[in-house]
Design an enzyme around this catalytic site. Sequence first.
Site, short mmCIF file in Angstrom:
data_model
loop_
_atom_site.label_atom_id
_atom_site.label_comp_id
_atom_site.label_asym_id
_atom_site.label_seq_id
_atom_site.Cartn_x
_atom_site.Cartn_y
_atom_site.Cartn_z
N HIS A 66 -97.92 -1.16 -21.03
CA HIS A 66 -98.70 -1.18 -19.79
C HIS A 66 -99.78 -2.26 -19.85
O HIS A 66 -99.94 -3.05 -18.91
CB HIS A 66 -99.33 0.20 -19.59
CG HIS A 66 -100.32 0.28 -18.47
ND1 HIS A 66 -100.02 0.84 -17.24
CD2 HIS A 66 -101.61 -0.13 -18.39
CE1 HIS A 66 -101.08 0.76 -16.46
NE2 HIS A 66 -102.06 0.19 -17.13
N GLU A 67 -100.52 -2.31 -20.95
CA GLU A 67 -101.59 -3.30 -21.07
C GLU A 67 -101.04 -4.71 -21.18
O GLU A 67 -101.62 -5.67 -20.62
CB GLU A 67 -102.48 -2.96 -22.28
CG GLU A 67 -103.21 -1.64 -22.16
CD GLU A 67 -104.08 -1.56 -20.91
OE1 GLU A 67 -104.59 -2.61 -20.46
OE2 GLU A 67 -104.25 -0.45 -20.38
N HIS A 72 -100.30 -6.23 -17.83
CA HIS A 72 -101.47 -6.80 -17.15
C HIS A 72 -101.66 -8.26 -17.56
O HIS A 72 -101.98 -9.13 -16.73
CB HIS A 72 -102.74 -6.02 -17.51
CG HIS A 72 -102.86 -4.71 -16.82
ND1 HIS A 72 -102.61 -4.54 -15.48
CD2 HIS A 72 -103.24 -3.48 -17.29
CE1 HIS A 72 -102.81 -3.28 -15.14
NE2 HIS A 72 -103.19 -2.62 -16.21
N GLU A 112 -102.38 -1.06 -11.31
CA GLU A 112 -102.08 -0.02 -12.29
C GLU A 112 -100.67 0.54 -12.08
O GLU A 112 -99.93 0.77 -13.04
CB GLU A 112 -103.12 1.09 -12.22
CG GLU A 112 -104.52 0.67 -12.62
CD GLU A 112 -104.58 0.08 -14.02
OE1 GLU A 112 -103.77 0.49 -14.89
OE2 GLU A 112 -105.43 -0.80 -14.24
#
Length: 300
Positions: free
Chosen positions: A140-141, A144, A215
Amino acid sequence: MRSRFAPDRQLSVRMAVVLVLIGLVYVAFVAALVALLKSVVVVVLVVAALLAAQYWFSDKIALFAMHARAVTPEEEPALHGAVDRLCALADMPKPVVAVSGTDLPNAFATGRNADHAVLCVTRGLLRRLDAGELEGVLAHELSHVAHKDVAVITIASFIGVLAGLLVRFAFYSELFGGRRQDQNTAALLALVMAVSAVAYLLGFLLTRALSRYRELAADRSAALLTGRPSELASALVKVSGDIARIPTEDLRTARSFNAFFFTPALREDSPLAAVLSTHPSLQRRLDALGRISTELGLHS
């Protein structure tokens, strides 16, 4: 830099729109300050210097504020191994890996681009998640970073930082200036506070509009990359549940980094959660991950 993370055209469009709008807010804010303070050089130099510092040193500022430090593969072999696998799978450069000593379970990525990125996790997160859940959060990070929305959110959030600093400066100048200030000076400080408050509000709204969507985009990209949306969903449930038990004082300390966190340092039952949260609700994120599981044929 192109990675194997699933592209998201809606995210790209939203980032472009936010950058244009936030640019207009910057220009209007600086123009208003120049008109009020009668000093083009000072205002432009100060704003440019602060923006450059925020952009170029955002990773170092974030690590310092979170009491985090870079760790080596020898210090954290499991963590580095997971990041290595995901970066190879995503075909992207490996970021600096850091750990914060706080027990608040969370993670964030920061940095101006993929070649100057930092991925930080807390001890609280490492202690609570198993290997599969941790990989979901790390993916997930990394999403980004790959989608460049970390840099955009850093720029977008700067207007709020600058406006907040000016409001504090004006407030304390008026508070401690006392009778030494004439009416013109007091009126000028009041105007600076009013302009800063408007800029802060606009920056706040623009940041929230982008942050909540990014997100969901990162959840989707991470789930598709790993092929295990259920692991990410499990991590979300664990982290959100444990954040609800973190002392309010600790949450308040970390709240300024909410736009960068995996999950916000804000209880969902708070009356202000719907307005202040930089993230979609937990249920919305779980529902989205459930739909991805169905798309991948992982359950009926």
